[in-house]
Structure formats: C-alpha cells, structure tokens
Design a protein around this motif. Structure first.
Motif, PDB file in Angstrom:
ATOM      1  N   PRO A 389     -75.588 -18.024 -43.361  1.00 26.26           N
ATOM      2  CA  PRO A 389     -76.012 -16.734 -43.202  1.00 26.26           C
ATOM      3  C   PRO A 389     -74.088 -16.502 -43.666  1.00 26.26           C
ATOM      4  N   SER A 390     -73.076 -17.573 -43.617  1.00 25.38           N
ATOM      5  CA  SER A 390     -71.819 -16.945 -42.935  1.00 25.38           C
ATOM      6  C   SER A 390     -70.963 -17.381 -44.343  1.00 25.38           C
ATOM      7  N   ALA A 391     -71.515 -17.630 -45.523  1.00 24.82           N
ATOM      8  CA  ALA A 391     -70.818 -18.370 -46.754  1.00 24.82           C
ATOM      9  C   ALA A 391     -69.914 -17.494 -47.281  1.00 24.82           C
ATOM     10  N   ARG A 398     -70.125  -9.039 -41.907  1.00 22.29           N
ATOM     11  CA  ARG A 398     -71.496  -8.271 -41.709  1.00 22.29           C
ATOM     12  C   ARG A 398     -72.256  -8.456 -40.948  1.00 22.29           C
ATOM     13  N   ASN A 399     -72.920 -10.398 -40.993  1.00 21.42           N
ATOM     14  CA  ASN A 399     -73.660 -11.213 -40.059  1.00 21.42           C
ATOM     15  C   ASN A 399     -73.233 -10.471 -38.283  1.00 21.42           C
ATOM     16  N   ALA A 400     -71.897 -10.381 -37.930  1.00 18.20           N
ATOM     17  CA  ALA A 400     -71.243 -10.119 -37.046  1.00 18.20           C
ATOM     18  C   ALA A 400     -71.749  -9.409 -36.179  1.00 18.20           C
ATOM     19  N   THR A 401     -72.469  -8.008 -36.894  1.00 16.16           N
ATOM     20  CA  THR A 401     -73.109  -6.400 -36.797  1.00 16.16           C
ATOM     21  C   THR A 401     -74.254  -6.584 -36.806  1.00 16.16           C
ATOM     22  N   LEU A 409     -81.827 -10.987 -42.086  1.00 15.05           N
ATOM     23  CA  LEU A 409     -82.200 -11.167 -43.509  1.00 15.05           C
ATOM     24  C   LEU A 409     -82.213 -10.518 -45.149  1.00 15.05           C
ATOM     25  N   PHE A 410     -82.171  -8.731 -44.496  1.00 12.43           N
ATOM     26  CA  PHE A 410     -81.598  -7.996 -45.023  1.00 12.43           C
ATOM     27  C   PHE A 410     -79.873  -8.512 -45.922  1.00 12.43           C
ATOM     28  N   LEU A 411     -79.371  -8.279 -44.853  1.00 19.01           N
ATOM     29  CA  LEU A 411     -77.575  -8.926 -45.374  1.00 19.01           C
ATOM     30  C   LEU A 411     -77.584 -10.269 -46.271  1.00 19.01           C
ATOM     31  N   LEU A 412     -78.909 -10.974 -46.187  1.00 25.61           N
ATOM     32  CA  LEU A 412     -78.870 -11.981 -46.847  1.00 25.61           C
ATOM     33  C   LEU A 412     -78.758 -11.548 -48.445  1.00 25.61           C
ATOM     34  N   MET A 413     -80.394 -11.412 -48.795  1.00 24.86           N
ATOM     35  CA  MET A 413     -80.861 -10.995 -50.139  1.00 24.86           C
ATOM     36  C   MET A 413     -79.982  -9.302 -50.586  1.00 24.86           C
ATOM     37  N   MET A 414     -79.151  -8.891 -50.021  1.00 26.34           N
ATOM     38  CA  MET A 414     -78.377  -8.206 -50.859  1.00 26.34           C
ATOM     39  C   MET A 414     -76.924  -8.271 -50.810  1.00 26.34           C
TER      40      MET A 414
END
Length: 439
Positions: A389-391, A398-401, A409-414
């Motif tokens: 998730p931090s690739a 963004r994942n930090a927030t 999951l939404f961040l991964l798909m977008m």
C-alpha cells in the motif's frame, strides 16, 4: 493441526465470502494481522495471527508480510494474448481496430515459435500484475492454443483458452473452415481440457465472423462437452450491433443469435454486454450465462458504458476483463480505476468492496470456479497477491491520512498499478517477486 507440509504467510488479509451487493459488510472478511496457512498448494486455514500462530507446529515456516495486504489472486475474465504487441495502438473503433491492428497481428501466430514467445511474456505479465487466473482468446491457429496452455502449465496457473473459430468476414489468411475448425477444437479439448489447471473454451470470435454452419457446430460441441467453456463477444459497439442485425435479420437481438445456436449457459462468458436490453439480461441470468465487464477497452475504443446496476438487478454473474490489447493495461488495479469512472459516467457508484469482489470472488463465480479459487475458504487453491500500500510516494503519503480499510482499498484502486504488486503466489508458492525482478 496436521503439520504435513504446512507453511504460512502473515500480513493484513482481505477476502470475500459473498457479494457485497447482496450481503453488505458481512461479505468481506478482514484480519488486520492475519495468518494464511497453506498445505499442499491449498488453503488450510485463514484467521487472526494471534490465534492461529499458537496452534501452528513450530517447524512450519512463516513468511512475514506485515505491512502488506494479502488478497486472493486477481481473475481476468477476458483478455487476448495475441494482442499483447498491439496494446496502445492509436485511434480506431472496434471494427476498424480488428482490420487495422488485430488481424495482421494474429497472422503471426501461425509460427509456433512466435506463439510460444508471446505466450511466455503474456503469462509473466499477468503474474507481475497479480493475476493468477485468466480466460484468454488465442487465434485460429491450434499452435497458438498449445503455446498458451504450455506457458500457463509451466507456471502452474489456472487458465482457460481455446482456438478462435472464424470462417467469414475476415482475411483469407485467418479464415477457418466450419467443419475443420470445430474438429480441431475437439482435438484440442482432448489434449488440454482438465490437464493440471487448464480448461478449454470454445471460441467463436463473435457472430459476424462465423457462418450459421460454424455457429451450429460450435453449439453442438459445447453441448457434447458439459465441462467445457464457451467465450465470445456481444453488444460491444453500436456499429457491430447493427451489423449483426443485418446478418441475422430473424434474430430478436444480438444475444438471441447465440441462444439460437445453443451457446448460452453455465460456463458461457460474453465480453462487454453494453448494448443489451432487459430481455437479453433476463435470458443471460436464466441460463447462467456470465458477463465480462471490460472498462478500459470500452473507453479506449469508445464503445460505450456498461450498466452494472442493470446486470446486478437481473442477478447476472459479472467478472472483470482487461481485454488487452483493446484494453490498455494488464493491471487489475488500473482496470478497477477505469471501472469506477465508467460507472460514474453512467450515474452509478462502484464501492471499493464491490470492486475488489469483482476482481476476485466475482470473477471466480462468473467462471463457475468459486469452489476452487476466489477467496481463502479452506480447501481453495492458494493463489494470492501481496500488495504494497506504500508502493509509491503518493500512495504512502495518502495512506497516512486514510482512517479505514475501505478508504485504503479505494486508494489502491484509484492510485495503484503494477508497482503495488510485491508478490504473486500460485498454489502456495511465490511465482513472481518484485524484489527478484528488480534486484
């Protein structure tokens, strides 16, 4: 717990037990610190690490992937391996695309060496993107089928493919004979279907490129082999729909042509399904016929917007397809990104839960393989992807927030793509590792 050949992977685990559209939050199972226990290439158990580690025999190896997200391997329900080398070719709609790019590319597959080289690259590219199961088109050449099955067999992947049937409205160098094409398919079924993890699909390209005689013969062979699949295209493009109406004036609809030739039913999968009506959707649902939603190619070729809500309302089985080379990426994460946008343009929403369901268990159900793949229920084949998730710097920031799993999951798909795939495992063994590919 029997220690025979046990090993395990630890990390954050997400998988689906049901369709979120039907079961809501209860469809998803999440272990923030989970353990996936594997035995002989299958899932032995899945659950909280604290509970399962206490019962795991001390000699069982545990791969520590904490900080990573572990999900079932992605399932691509529609992709063209001979079109690998024409991906991102500029500027045509469907019928022009076939003439200008596809048919010339497919001609090269009469050469078994070329077919084998592309098949190997294609399978490696699937694994690099976290895809462990695919339903793929080959070409009219039997050698193209042999090459792809062999490449998948060597990598222990689950793969469905078949020889394309095409005996009209195509170049002479790809034109099949109605009878000989079906007989070649029969021999390929005998050679490959059910061998290791390989399954055969009868493959009439689409109704305009098969004569009534070939369509009838394909339907008959489908009925003669109850475990075999059938794959084709339907209602992708308005000009295509109009063409079918001219070729089959007695048919109620494009889909009706396939039903007339006994090509609907369980293990029959049709790509696109954009320009259908509710009568078509009802027939697909009643016969157990499945849909492959191919958002990237639908946008790239300007074909139209898939109506997921209508498909769900009729109870259709729906999976996702990259549709390379009309599709522009092998990545299921990139495909989810485009699926979200297609549905927004169609006045619909795609939740992260529904998206990842479609990419995993939904795809397995559309292929009638959910008893073997698609989630981590005990006994399933241990195909899975380890996602970082931090690739990228942006994903990490963004994942930090992000406060919830659904947000992440939404961040991964977008924002995700192939860079997020840290590892891909097939039958309980690592088949691709990012670190090994980029030492």
């Amino acid at each position: 717990m029997d220690s025979g050949r046990l090993h395990a992977v630890r990390g954050e685990i997400v998988h689906f037990l049901a369709d979120p559209a039907e079961r809501g939050a209860a469809a998803l199972e999440h272990f923030a610190d989970g353990l996936l226990i594997l035995r002989d290439g299958h899932v032995a158990e899945c659950g909280p690490a604290a509970e399962l580690l206490a019962r795991l025999p001390p000699e069982a190896a545990v791969a520590d992937r904490r900080g990573m997200l572990i999900m079932p391997g992605f399932i691509d329900t529609h992709v063209h391996y001979p079109q690998t080398d024409i991906i991102a070719s500029h500027g045509e709609e469907l019928l022009d695309w076939l003439t200008r790019y596809t048919f010339p590319a497919e001609r090269r597959f009469e050469d078994p060496a070329h077919a084998a080289e592309v098949a190997g690259f294609f399978c490696d590219e699937l694994l690099r993107n976290g895809t462990t199961t695919a339903m793929a088109f080959a070409t009219v050449h039997a050698a193209s089928v042999d090459a792809l099955f062999e490449a998948a067999r060597l990598r222990r992947m689950r793969l469905i493919t078949g020889k394309v049937l095409m005996d009209r409205n195509c170049p002479d160098f790809l034109r099949d004979d109605a009878g000989l094409g079906v007989e070649a398919s029969r021999r390929l079924i005998e050679r490959w279907h059910g061998r290791d993890r390989l399954l055969y699909a009868l493959t009439p390209r689409f109704a305009p490129t098969s004569t009534p005689a070939q369509m009838q013969a394909a339907g008959r062979l489908f009925a003669e082999h109850p475990g075999v699949y059938l794959q084709s295209h339907v209602a992708e493009n308005r000009a295509e729909v109009d063409w079918v109406a001219q070729l089959y004036p007695a048919a109620r609809s494009y889909l009706d042509v396939y039903e007339h030739y006994r090509q609907l039913g369980p293990r029959s999968i049709y790509a696109h399904c954009i320009w259908l009506d509710d009568a078509d959707r009802a027939r697909m649902a009643a016969t157990g016929t499945a849909v492959s939603f191919c958002p990237t190619s639908n946008l790239f070729l300007g074909s139209g917007l898939f109506d997921l809500a209508a498909a769900q309302a009729h109870g259709l089985r729906v999976g996702l397809g990259t549709d390379v080379g009309g599709g522009t990426s092998f990545s299921m994460l990139a495909t989810l990104n485009e699926a979200y946008k297609v549905l927004r343009l169609n006045g619909q929403d795609l939740s992260p839960e529904q998206a990842f369901y479609l990419a995993t268990l939904g795809g397995a159900r559309s292929l009638y393989l959910d008893g073997r793949i698609g989630n981590f229920s005990a006994g399933r084949e241990a195909d899975f992807v380890v996602l970082d998730p931090s690739a990228t710097a942006l994903l990490a920031r963004r994942n930090a927030t992000a406060a919830t799993l659904v947000e992440r999951l939404f961040l991964l798909m977008m924002l995700g793509d192939d860079r997020c795939v840290a590892e891909t495992w097939v039958l309980g063994q690592a088949a691709w590792r990012r670190d090994a590919a980029n030492p």
